[in-house]
Write an enzyme that holds these catalytic residues in place. Sequence first.
Site, PDB file in Angstrom:
ATOM      1  N   GLU A 180      -0.365   3.969   9.684  1.00 33.64           N
ATOM      2  CA  GLU A 180      -1.767   3.881   9.430  1.00 33.64           C
ATOM      3  C   GLU A 180      -2.772   4.933  10.308  1.00 33.64           C
ATOM      4  O   GLU A 180      -4.026   4.729  10.946  1.00 33.64           O
ATOM      5  CB  GLU A 180      -2.397   2.587   9.965  1.00 33.64           C
ATOM      6  CG  GLU A 180      -2.112   1.288   8.495  1.00 33.64           C
ATOM      7  CD  GLU A 180      -2.589   0.104   8.722  1.00 33.64           C
ATOM      8  OE1 GLU A 180      -3.818   0.106   8.867  1.00 33.64           O
ATOM      9  OE2 GLU A 180      -1.739  -0.889   8.493  1.00 33.64           O
TER      10      GLU A 180
ATOM     11  N   GLY B 153      13.411  -6.963  35.166  1.00 32.61           N
ATOM     12  CA  GLY B 153      14.443  -6.767  35.719  1.00 32.61           C
ATOM     13  C   GLY B 153      15.167  -6.281  34.772  1.00 32.61           C
ATOM     14  O   GLY B 153      15.094  -6.047  33.354  1.00 32.61           O
TER      15      GLY B 153
ATOM     16  N   PHE C  80       1.103  -1.133   0.174  1.00 34.62           N
ATOM     17  CA  PHE C  80       0.046  -0.210  -0.143  1.00 34.62           C
ATOM     18  C   PHE C  80       1.109   1.067  -0.045  1.00 34.62           C
ATOM     19  O   PHE C  80       1.583   1.398   0.859  1.00 34.62           O
ATOM     20  CB  PHE C  80      -0.902   0.124   1.329  1.00 34.62           C
ATOM     21  CG  PHE C  80      -1.796   1.094   1.446  1.00 34.62           C
ATOM     22  CD1 PHE C  80      -3.371   0.850   0.411  1.00 34.62           C
ATOM     23  CD2 PHE C  80      -1.671   2.240   2.228  1.00 34.62           C
ATOM     24  CE1 PHE C  80      -4.309   2.052   1.181  1.00 34.62           C
ATOM     25  CE2 PHE C  80      -2.844   2.948   2.274  1.00 34.62           C
ATOM     26  CZ  PHE C  80      -3.777   3.160   1.868  1.00 34.62           C
TER      27      PHE C  80
ATOM     28  N   ARG D  66       9.864 -16.727  39.426  1.00 32.47           N
ATOM     29  CA  ARG D  66      11.139 -15.150  40.328  1.00 32.47           C
ATOM     30  C   ARG D  66      11.230 -15.300  42.177  1.00 32.47           C
ATOM     31  O   ARG D  66      10.357 -14.799  42.068  1.00 32.47           O
ATOM     32  CB  ARG D  66      11.273 -14.057  39.566  1.00 32.47           C
ATOM     33  CG  ARG D  66      12.352 -13.236  39.634  1.00 32.47           C
ATOM     34  CD  ARG D  66      14.003 -13.957  38.930  1.00 32.47           C
ATOM     35  NE  ARG D  66      14.543 -12.505  39.423  1.00 32.47           N
ATOM     36  CZ  ARG D  66      15.566 -13.491  38.697  1.00 32.47           C
ATOM     37  NH1 ARG D  66      15.949 -14.641  37.885  1.00 32.47           N
ATOM     38  NH2 ARG D  66      16.816 -12.512  38.955  1.00 32.47           N
TER      39      ARG D  66
END
Length: 385
Positions: free
Chosen positions: A364, A340, A125, A268
């Site tokens: 767009e 982190g 386009f 974690r």
Amino acid sequence: MADRSFLDWPFLEPRHKALADEVEAWAQTALPGLDHANTDAACHRLVADLGAAGLLRHTASEDGTPLDLRALCLIRETLARHDGLADFAFAMQGLGTGALSLFGTPAQKAEWLPRTRAGQAISAFALTEPASGSDVANSTMTARRDGDDYILNGEKTWISNGGIADLYTLFARTGEAPGAKGLSSFVVPAGLPGFEIAERLNTIAPHPLATLRFTDCRIPADALIGEPGAGFRIAMTVLDQFRATVAAAALGFARRALDEALARVTTRHVQGAPLADLQMVQGHIADMALDVDAAALLVYRAAWTRDTGAPRVTREAAMAKLFATEQAQKVIDRAVQLHGGDGVRSGETVERLYREIRALRIYEGASDVQRVVIARQTLTAFQGG
């Protein structure tokens, strides 16, 4: 596992849930191990594979049947959640052929749409110019009528699939009137004399992008899409229809970021306990979940409104794109923070998402342009226009 409860919302029908399952199964099989080192080759492979899987049938209509915007949004959301380049490859097949699908002649459709829907031809386009991005009405590229031909002169830039596309939907000034009313739309095949790829453009999230240059490039008059002078209306109609799918892609990125963050904070440990036990972390997760659901509501409202017969969804699509892209940036940023140091390590999923999302707030229709659109639509409605 990404949340799929939204598939039961009243905006969607059982066929959409089946489509989501189909795309998810394809993505899990086809996308792992995709080589991103050569984006041109990867996009060629993705378009071919998407076509072979039948997914590109959703990108264009050969018989004038309206496109299913909810289907397009579901596909883009799912692909973006798995791989940004897969979403790009799918999306450009729709955007690149949108003008043909909506306004093309039977001959133009017969020549190109079976190939793009099968993944045998790549589309693009070509609207943006070096001096006119959001200001499309001031495009300066020209298409001068010369007997049975038009002669193209000028440049287009930031063209997705530039350099690898087989056909370009191109917008140029034909001069029927000043400004927006003097633009027309054309289908231009690659490789014509006078048509060159002036520059390949590199970005933080690699995709095939290029500047196109036309120097006395001759195309037949039957390359015109729609009527002379209708180019601006055609471009805005196509963008109006596909803008909600950009929001859907942002939603897919945000969902993936939330999933990655959830996996991180539940596995974690800090001082003997999961990160998820910290109230501040829980606050981040709550904000991310809220942004994702709110974006999804706006995306599928816009798509449902279009699919149920609204002639235009300018306001709804602008709201969806603005909110989904802006909030996805925030969701992804929080995911990076929760990771982190690993969040900025090259090759990490959240680092890739951080690079992928940024362009969606620009292309767009940049976010500030969407704010203007929303404000104008809201004021017009209030004033009874």
